[in-house]
Write an enzyme that holds these catalytic residues in place. Structure first.
Site, short mmCIF file in Angstrom:
data_model
loop_
_atom_site.label_atom_id
_atom_site.label_comp_id
_atom_site.label_asym_id
_atom_site.label_seq_id
_atom_site.Cartn_x
_atom_site.Cartn_y
_atom_site.Cartn_z
N HIS A 155 0.83 -1.21 0.00
CA HIS A 155 0.00 0.00 0.00
C HIS A 155 0.87 1.26 0.00
CE1 HIS A 155 -3.57 -2.48 0.76
NE2 HIS A 155 -2.81 -3.13 1.62
N SER A 278 13.73 19.48 -18.06
CA SER A 278 12.85 20.65 -18.00
C SER A 278 13.60 21.84 -18.56
CB SER A 278 12.42 20.93 -16.55
OG SER A 278 11.76 22.18 -16.46
#
Length: 450
Positions: A155, A278
Site C-alpha cells: 500500500h 525541464s
C-alpha cells in the site's frame, strides 16, 4: 503531413519501431494483400478453378510498385468498397486474359483477415524475441541482487525486508507466463480466412475445401475448422495478450518510476548526457522511460477493450466488428513492441543503489521487524493478543519517534514476556527474509521450463 504521433517524423520513435512500421504501413499492407491474392490464384489454379497461366500472370503483376496508390485511394472512395479500388487498379496492369480471374469469388475479409493472421504471426515473432531478451535482463537483476536487502512495501508504505532480486524474480516469472501464453495463443491465431460471401464457400463448389487447404499451405497458415468471419475471438485474444504484456511492462516501469524518486533514490533509469528534463528547471532529470512505459500500457489496454467488443458480432458479417480492428490492431502492435524495446533499455541500463536500499531500511527504526516480534510474542500470548499489544506499542512508538526496540521496552505488557535481550535478538535477527532466496533460486532454476 502525419496527423498521428505513431507516424510523426518528430515523435514516432516513442510510439513504434521501424521494424513493426515496416510491416504495417500502407505500402506494406497493400503488398501483403497483393501477396495473398497471388497465393489465392495459385491455390485456385492448383484445384482447377482458374487457368494456370492466368494465375501466373496474377502472381507476376501482384506488385504494389506497379500500382498507383493515389488511384487506389480515388477508386476506393468512388466505390465505397474497402478493396474494390485495389482490385480495379490491379486489373489495369494485368494482361487481359487474367483480369476476370483475380480475386475470384473472394471477399474483403478473406483478404484482410488472412493478412491480419500474417501480422499476428510476424508481430508474434518480434514480441517473442524481445520478451526473451527482457526476461534475460530481469533474470540478470534477480541473480545479481539475490542478497541486496531492501524495504518491501505494501500500500505504498514500508512493510518487511525483501531483496531487490526477489522483486526482479517476480518480474521474471510474470514475463515467462506471457511467453507461454504467446506460444499457446499462436496455435489459435495463425489461420487463413477463406469463406466467400457468408463463409460457406458456395461460390467455388466442390473445389472449395481443396482450394482452402491449398491456400493455407501456400500462406504457411493453418486451415480453420470453420470460417471465422464473425468469430473475432482470435484477434481479440491477440490484442488482449499484447495488453497484458504491456501491463506487466508498465508495472515494471511504474515500480522504477516510484523507486527513483529522490526521497527514495533506490533505482535510477539510464540517463544520457544531453537529455533535458525541464527547460525551466535545469536540475531536473525526469524518469522518461519508466513514465512512458506506463503511458504505452494504458493505450494498449484501451485498444484491447475495443478488440473485445468485436466478439459481439452480428449475423454472418458485421463490419462494425472487423473495421474497428483496422485501427486497434496496428496501433496495439506498434505500442506493445516499442514498450518491449524500451523496457529492455530500461533494465539493461538500470542503476541499483544498494547502499540507499539498506539506508532506507535502517531509517525505519527497526519497525520492519515488527513481524518477527509478532512471531516471537505469539508463542507466549497467542497471535491475536500479540498483534494487539504490538499494534498499541508500535503506534505509540511511531508517534513518539522512538525506535521499535524502545517502543517495545517501554510497554510493560510486552516487557513482561520479552526481555531486553530477546527484543534485541528480534531487532537484530538475520532471519528477516523468510523464503525469499528460495523463491528467487526456484525462478532462476526454472528458466529452462519457460
Amino acid at each position: 503531413m502525419s496527423t498521428s504521433v505513431l507516424d510523426s517524423v518528430v515523435y514516432r520513435h516513442l510510439w513504434g519501431t521501424d521494424e513493426v512500421r515496416g510491416l504495417l504501413d500502407e505500402t506494406a499492407r497493400l503488398q501483403g494483400w497483393l501477396d495473398i491474392l497471388a497465393k489465392l490464384a495459385e491455390a485456385q489454379a492448383e484445384v482447377g478453378i482458374i487457368p494456370a497461366d492466368c494465375a501466373q500472370m496474377i502472381c507476376e503483376h501482384a506488385d504494389v510498385a506497379l500500382l498507383d496508390i493515389d488511384e487506389i485511394a480515388e477508386q476506393t472512395r468512388a466505390t465505397g468498397h474497402s478493396t474494390l479500388g485495389l482490385i480495379r487498379c490491379l486489373q489495369q496492369v494485368l494482361p487481359e486474359p487474367a483480369r476476370e480471374w483475380v480475386y475470384y469469388g473472394a471477399t474483403v475479409q478473406d483478404l484482410t483477415d488472412t493478412w491480419f493472421a500474417t501480422v499476428m504471426r510476424s508481430v508474434g515473432d518480434i514480441v517473442q524475441r524481445d520478451l526473451k531478451t527482457l526476461e534475460s535482463e530481469a533474470v540478470r537483476l534477480a541473480v545479481e541482487h539475490r542478497d541486496t536487502i531492501m524495504c518491501g512495501r505494501t500500500h505504498g508504505q514500508p512493510g518487511l525486508p525483501i531483496t531487490f532480486g526477489y522483486k526482479a524474480a517476480v518480474w521474471v516469472s510474470e514475463l515467462r507466463r506471457h511467453l507461454e501464453r504467446l506460444r499457446e495463443g499462436r496455435t489459435r491465431w495463425e489461420f487463413v480466412q477463406l469463406g466467400g460471401a457468408l463463409g460457406t464457400m458456395e461460390f467455388w463448389g466442390d473445389a472449395a475445401v481443396p482450394m482452402l487447404r491449398a491456400f493455407a499451405r501456400r500462406m504457411e497458415l493453418k486451415v480453420p475448422e470453420i470460417p471465422w468471419l464473425t468469430s473475432r475471438d482470435r484477434i481479440s485474444e491477440f490484442v488482449t495478450l499484447l495488453a497484458m504484456i504491456s501491463a506487466t511492462i508498465g508495472k515494471i516501469g511504474q515500480e522504477i518510476y516510484e523507486l527513483q524518486r529522490p526521497e527514495i533514490d533506490e533505482l535510477q533509469e539510464p540517463h544520457k548526457h544531453g537529455t533535458v528534463g525541464s527547460i525551466t528547471m535545469p536540475h531536473k532529470v525526469n524518469p522518461e522511460i519508466s513514465e512512458h512505459l506506463v503511458t504505452l500500457s494504458r493505450l494498449v489496454r484501451a485498444d484491447a477493450s475495443v478488440a473485445l467488443e468485436g466478439i459481439l458480432s452480428e449475423h454472418e458479417r458485421d463490419g462494425r466488428s472487423w473495421k474497428c480492428e483496422w485501427v486497434v490492431v496496428p496501433e496495439a502492435c506498434q505500442l506493445a513492441c516499442v514498450a518491449t524495446r524500451l523496457a529492455i533499455d530500461l533494465l539493461s541500463g538500470l542503476r541499483v543503489n544498494t547502499q540507499r536500499m539498506r539506508d532506507n531500511l535502517i531509517a525505519r527504526g527497526g519497525y520492519v521487524q515488527s513481524a518477527a516480534a509478532l512471531r516471537t510474542l505469539s508463542g507466549s500470548v497467542g497471535k491475536h493478543t500479540a498483534q494487539q499489544l504490538l499494534y498499541d506499542a508500535t503506534m505509540k512508538g511511531i508517534g513518539d519517534r522512538s525506535s521499535l526496540a524502545e517502543a517495545l521496552l517501554s510497554d510493560s505488557r510486552i516487557h513482561r514476556y520479552l526481555t531486553a535481550d530477546q527484543i534485541a535478538d528480534v531487532i537484530e535477527s538475520a532471519d528477516v527474509l523468510g523464503s525469499a532466496r528460495y523463491f528467487i533460486d526456484t525462478v532462476i532454476q526454472n528458466g529452462g521450463a519457460s
